[in-house]
Design a protein around this motif. Structure first.
Motif, PDB file in Angstrom:
ATOM      1  N   GLU A 143       0.821  -1.207   0.000  1.00  0.00           N
ATOM      2  CA  GLU A 143       0.000   0.000   0.000  1.00  0.00           C
ATOM      3  C   GLU A 143       0.861   1.265   0.000  1.00  0.00           C
ATOM      4  O   GLU A 143       0.655   2.175  -0.803  1.00  0.00           O
ATOM      5  CB  GLU A 143      -0.917  -0.004   1.220  1.00  0.00           C
ATOM      6  N   VAL A 144       1.848   1.325   0.876  1.00  0.00           N
ATOM      7  CA  VAL A 144       2.721   2.504   0.955  1.00  0.00           C
ATOM      8  C   VAL A 144       3.500   2.671  -0.347  1.00  0.00           C
ATOM      9  O   VAL A 144       3.614   3.783  -0.876  1.00  0.00           O
ATOM     10  CB  VAL A 144       3.674   2.415   2.170  1.00  0.00           C
ATOM     11  N   LEU A 145       4.024   1.588  -0.875  1.00  0.00           N
ATOM     12  CA  LEU A 145       4.798   1.664  -2.118  1.00  0.00           C
ATOM     13  C   LEU A 145       3.929   2.187  -3.266  1.00  0.00           C
ATOM     14  O   LEU A 145       4.343   3.072  -4.016  1.00  0.00           O
ATOM     15  CB  LEU A 145       5.356   0.286  -2.471  1.00  0.00           C
ATOM     16  N   LEU A 146       2.702   1.689  -3.394  1.00  0.00           N
ATOM     17  CA  LEU A 146       1.812   2.122  -4.461  1.00  0.00           C
ATOM     18  C   LEU A 146       1.382   3.580  -4.288  1.00  0.00           C
ATOM     19  O   LEU A 146       1.365   4.346  -5.246  1.00  0.00           O
ATOM     20  CB  LEU A 146       0.581   1.214  -4.527  1.00  0.00           C
ATOM     21  N   LEU A 147       1.057   3.955  -3.057  1.00  0.00           N
ATOM     22  CA  LEU A 147       0.650   5.337  -2.817  1.00  0.00           C
ATOM     23  C   LEU A 147       1.788   6.308  -3.107  1.00  0.00           C
ATOM     24  O   LEU A 147       1.571   7.380  -3.666  1.00  0.00           O
ATOM     25  CB  LEU A 147       0.175   5.506  -1.372  1.00  0.00           C
TER      26      LEU A 147
END
Length: 191
Positions: A143-147
């Motif tokens: 999630e953090v990587l995609l955001l």
């Protein structure tokens, strides 16, 4: 121009008093961030459009029903609804859609001469491999990587959206990158 000086809270108040144009202003103010969050999760522009529309229908219903508590953070609230609806989409479909050759480039950009075909194929293969590696990450790291990468969000925005401390968001990104490197080494990939 006067609408730019009106706060989100004021727009919501005027919308609830019957001024539908205020909701349109609110939508236009935040649509790019919400749509970007959705598209980076679902990776399909048609699905993203549907979820984007459903997001604003849900927001209107929440506002009119009185379930929204105005704390001055409407943008985060709206993005969170879009994010949650995107996750719900995956739960319903039980699979992750592919981009089907869509790379965000126009059709003219994606056309290439025969000598560039090999490069295009290699790029597409590398992109597909990276997406598969990202899918192997734990959900919080993914999630953090995609955001950060696709949503172009700051770590502060990510922390606010995911309701974690800033250092936790930074740590998740660090571990995501470490785990990506490990997966690349483990699979002996060359990207």
């Amino acid at each position: 121009m006067a609408n730019l000086k009106i706060t989100d809270s004021q727009l919501i108040e005027h919308f609830l008093d019957g001024n539908d144009a205020c909701f349109e202003t609110l939508l236009n103010r935040h649509k790019d961030k919400i749509y970007t969050t959705i598209i980076m999760i679902v990776k399909d522009s048609y699905v993203a459009e549907d979820i984007f529309q459903e997001t604003f229908i849900k927001i209107v219903k929440m506002l009119r029903s009185g379930k929204y508590t105005d704390d001055g953070r409407f943008a985060q609230y709206a993005v969170r609804i879009g994010r949650n609806m995107s996750i719900d989409y995956f739960r319903r479909t039980k699979n992750r859609p592919t981009i089907n050759g869509e790379t965000g480039e126009s059709i003219l950009d994606s056309m290439s001469f025969a000598d560039n075909k090999q490069k295009d194929m290699e790029k597409a293969e590398a992109t597909s491999t990276i997406r598969k590696l990202v899918d192997e990450l734990p959900d919080d790291q993914k999630e953090v990587l995609l955001l950060r990468h696709y949503g172009d969000m700051s770590f502060k925005e990510i922390a606010d959206l995911t309701k974690v401390p800033l250092n936790t968001a930074l740590g998740r990104m660090r571990y995501a990158l470490i785990n990506m490197r490990k997966l690349i080494e483990k699979k002996s990939l060359v990207l």
